[in-house]
Design a protein around this motif. Structure first.
Motif, PDB file in Angstrom:
ATOM      1  N   LEU A  29       0.819  -1.207   0.000  1.00  0.00           N
ATOM      2  CA  LEU A  29       0.000   0.000   0.000  1.00  0.00           C
ATOM      3  C   LEU A  29       0.856   1.261   0.000  1.00  0.00           C
ATOM      4  O   LEU A  29       0.542   2.237  -0.688  1.00  0.00           O
ATOM      5  CB  LEU A  29      -0.918   0.017   1.229  1.00  0.00           C
ATOM      6  N   LEU A  32       1.983   1.892  -3.450  1.00  0.00           N
ATOM      7  CA  LEU A  32       0.890   2.415  -4.260  1.00  0.00           C
ATOM      8  C   LEU A  32       0.631   3.881  -3.933  1.00  0.00           C
ATOM      9  O   LEU A  32       0.459   4.714  -4.831  1.00  0.00           O
ATOM     10  CB  LEU A  32      -0.385   1.593  -4.019  1.00  0.00           C
ATOM     11  N   ALA A  33       0.620   4.187  -2.648  1.00  0.00           N
ATOM     12  CA  ALA A  33       0.320   5.555  -2.219  1.00  0.00           C
ATOM     13  C   ALA A  33       1.340   6.535  -2.772  1.00  0.00           C
ATOM     14  O   ALA A  33       0.985   7.568  -3.333  1.00  0.00           O
ATOM     15  CB  ALA A  33       0.285   5.625  -0.693  1.00  0.00           C
ATOM     16  N   THR A  39      -6.900   4.686  -4.889  1.00  0.00           N
ATOM     17  CA  THR A  39      -7.882   3.675  -4.521  1.00  0.00           C
ATOM     18  C   THR A  39      -7.485   2.309  -5.080  1.00  0.00           C
ATOM     19  O   THR A  39      -6.943   2.234  -6.191  1.00  0.00           O
ATOM     20  CB  THR A  39      -9.260   4.144  -5.053  1.00  0.00           C
ATOM     21  N   VAL A  40      -7.689   1.249  -4.296  1.00  0.00           N
ATOM     22  CA  VAL A  40      -7.430  -0.108  -4.801  1.00  0.00           C
ATOM     23  C   VAL A  40      -8.574  -1.029  -4.458  1.00  0.00           C
ATOM     24  O   VAL A  40      -9.173  -0.922  -3.387  1.00  0.00           O
ATOM     25  CB  VAL A  40      -6.186  -0.771  -4.180  1.00  0.00           C
ATOM     26  N   LEU A  45      -5.079  -5.329  -4.760  1.00  0.00           N
ATOM     27  CA  LEU A  45      -4.166  -5.348  -3.621  1.00  0.00           C
ATOM     28  C   LEU A  45      -3.722  -6.776  -3.309  1.00  0.00           C
ATOM     29  O   LEU A  45      -2.562  -7.030  -2.979  1.00  0.00           O
ATOM     30  CB  LEU A  45      -4.841  -4.716  -2.393  1.00  0.00           C
ATOM     31  N   ASP A  74      -9.509   3.180   0.102  1.00  0.00           N
ATOM     32  CA  ASP A  74      -8.717   4.399  -0.044  1.00  0.00           C
ATOM     33  C   ASP A  74      -7.298   4.090   0.410  1.00  0.00           C
ATOM     34  O   ASP A  74      -7.071   3.694   1.548  1.00  0.00           O
ATOM     35  CB  ASP A  74      -9.317   5.522   0.796  1.00  0.00           C
ATOM     36  N   THR A  75      -6.347   4.243  -0.489  1.00  0.00           N
ATOM     37  CA  THR A  75      -4.975   3.812  -0.233  1.00  0.00           C
ATOM     38  C   THR A  75      -4.378   4.454   1.021  1.00  0.00           C
ATOM     39  O   THR A  75      -3.913   3.762   1.923  1.00  0.00           O
ATOM     40  CB  THR A  75      -4.090   4.138  -1.453  1.00  0.00           C
ATOM     41  N   GLU A  76      -4.421   5.770   1.050  1.00  0.00           N
ATOM     42  CA  GLU A  76      -3.823   6.506   2.168  1.00  0.00           C
ATOM     43  C   GLU A  76      -4.459   6.114   3.502  1.00  0.00           C
ATOM     44  O   GLU A  76      -3.772   5.897   4.499  1.00  0.00           O
ATOM     45  CB  GLU A  76      -4.005   8.026   1.977  1.00  0.00           C
TER      46      GLU A  76
END
Lengths: 228, 228
Positions: A29, A32-33, A39-40, A45, A74-76
Motif C-alpha cells: 500500500l 501504491l500511495a 484507490t485499490v 491489492l 482508499d490507499t492513504e
DNA sequence: AGATGTGAACCAATTCACAGCA
DNA sequence: TGCTGTGAATTGGTTCACATCT
C-alpha cells in the motif's frame, strides 16, 4: 454495554496468520500511495501482495470496515489504519547482539529505520570489534559497538524493548537470559538454537539453514529419480 | 495392491507444518548424537525442540514408525531417517545473487555447508565487488564474485537448482526471472518484494522488517497505555 | 511398566458464495 | 452494477487420551 464503538470485529484478537500478513499489505500500500494511486480493489491489492482476494478481505475485516462497497479501499487511509494497528507510529528501540556479517547487515538495513525501528545499541563479544562505529539507520548516524559486559547497560540506557540475537548458537541462550533480565520483552533470534524464555516474552526465530532445508525437501520431490 | 510396504503413513504428503519442523528435530538430534546420547524419549526431544511431545510424535508418525514403545527413539537412526526425508544426503548447489552485508553473511554461514548446501556461485551488480574472493563453506574454500551479466552462466556451470536473492527489492523480480530461466526451481528471497514465478518453482521468503513488525504488534498489546 | 503411534475431538485458517451497501 | 464484508463450509493442524507393543 451493547453499543460499544469498536466496529464489532476489531479489538481483541486479530488472528496470528493475519498479523503476519499485515506488514506485507502495509508495504504494498505504501508503494501504491507514493505512486499516487488513490484507490485499490481487494482484487488488485491481493494480487500485488501474493494472496487471494478472499483472504485479503477477511484479513482486513478483522481491523474494521475500512473499504467502500462498489469502489475499493482508499490507499492513504488504509495504509494509515494498518500502520496504527501494527504500532508503526511508535518508534521501537532495538539492541543487536552479535556484530558479525549478519549483525552488520541488520544494523544498516534500510528497511528498519523506515518503519520505526531504531538501533540504539550494538554489542559484541569480540574485543577487536568493540569501539567500531557502524552506520545504522538512514541519515549517516552511527552506533558504536559495546563489549558484552555492557549488554545490560546498553539495553537500559537505550530503553530498548526489542533484542536481536545474531550470535553463534552456543551463546544464544545466555544472551537471551541477559536481555530478558535487562527488560527486553521481544526477541528476534537468528541463532540456530531453541530459546527458552519466561512467559510474557515473545520470541521469533529466523533460521537460514532451516529455510534452505525446507526448499530442499520440496526440490527433492520434484525429481523422482531415486525412489528407493 | 492392499499390502504395500510403506508403513501406511509415509509416502505421499507429509504436512507442510511438519516439514517446517523436521530441520529443528534434525539439528537437536544431531547435537544429542554427537554428545553420545543413544536414545531419547518423545518427551525429551520435544522439550529440547520447543514443541509438545504429542506434536512431536504426530510429526514423526508421518515419516514412519521409527521408535520403540516403552523405550524411545534411537538417536542415530532417527537423525538418519530425518536427513534422508529432507534430502540432506544429496548436496544442493546454491547461487547467491547480491553480495552486500547480507549476501556475505549467507555465503560464509557455517550452517549451510554442514547440511549439504554448497555455494557454487556469487553474483553482484556492483563492478567494484566483482572479482572479490569470498570464503564459502567450511574448509577455507573461496568463491569469486561474478558480474550480473554472467548470472545464467553461473547457474548453468554450477548446476545450481537453488537461488538466493539478497538484492535490493527493486532488482528482485528481474533476478528471479533470470534465475528461473536458467533452470533454478527453488528460491529463497530476502528482498522485501513479492515475487511471481511459474508453477513448479518454490519460493520462500525471509523478511527481516516483517519479523520485527510482528514482534512490535505483540509488544504494543503488552502495554495498554494509549487506548485511543 | 512405560513410551510410542494414532483415532477422535477440537481449534485455527482458508475458501466459498452471496447478502448488503455505495 | 460492482465490490466489500461475512456467515457457512471446508481444509489443515493441534491436542487429547488410550490401545498397542516392547
Amino acid at each position: 454495554m451493547p453499543l460499544s464503538r469498536e466496529t464489532e470485529a476489531s479489538r481483541r484478537g486479530i488472528p496470528e496468520a493475519t498479523v503476519a500478513r499485515l506488514p506485507i499489505y502495509h508495504r504494498v500500500l505504501a508503494h501504491l500511495a507514493e505512486r499516487g494511486v488513490a484507490t485499490v480493489s481487494s482484487e488488485e491489492l491481493a494480487a500485488a501482495s501474493g494472496v487471494t482476494s478472499a483472504k485479503l478481505r477477511k484479513d482486513l475485516s478483522h481491523l474494521g470496515s475500512y473499504g467502500t462497497r462498489g469502489v475499493g479501499y482508499d490507499t492513504e487511509y488504509l495504509v494509515y489504519q494498518i500502520a496504527r494497528e501494527l504500532g508503526l507510529s511508535q518508534d521501537w528501540r532495538v539492541v543487536i547482539v552479535g556484530v558479525g556479517n549478519l549483525g552488520h547487515a541488520l544494523a544498516n538495513y534500510g528497511g528498519f529505520a523506515s518503519r520505526g525501528f531504531r538501533v540504539v545499541g550494538l554489542v559484541d563479544a569480540d574485543p577487536t570489534r568493540v569501539g567500531e562505529k557502524i552506520p545504522a539507520g538512514r541519515d549517516g548516524e552511527t552506533v558504536e559497538v559495546s563489549p558484552l559486559v555492557e549488554l545490560e547497560n546498553v539495553v537500559l540506557d537505550g530503553e530498548a524493548s526489542i533484542g536481536v540475537i545474531a550470535t553463534p548458537a552456543s551463546a544464544a541462550q545466555a544472551v537471551c537470559d541477559r536481555l530478558v533480565a535487562a527488560g527486553v520483552t521481544s526477541i528476534l533470534n537468528f541463532a540456530p538454537a531453541v530459546l527458552s524464555t519466561p512467559v510474557g516474552v515473545d520470541v521469533r526465530k529466523v533460521d537460514l539453514a532451516t529455510e534452505l532445508q525446507i526448499l530442499a525437501f520440496h526440490e527433492q520431490r520434484k525429481h523422482p529419480e531415486v525412489r528407493a
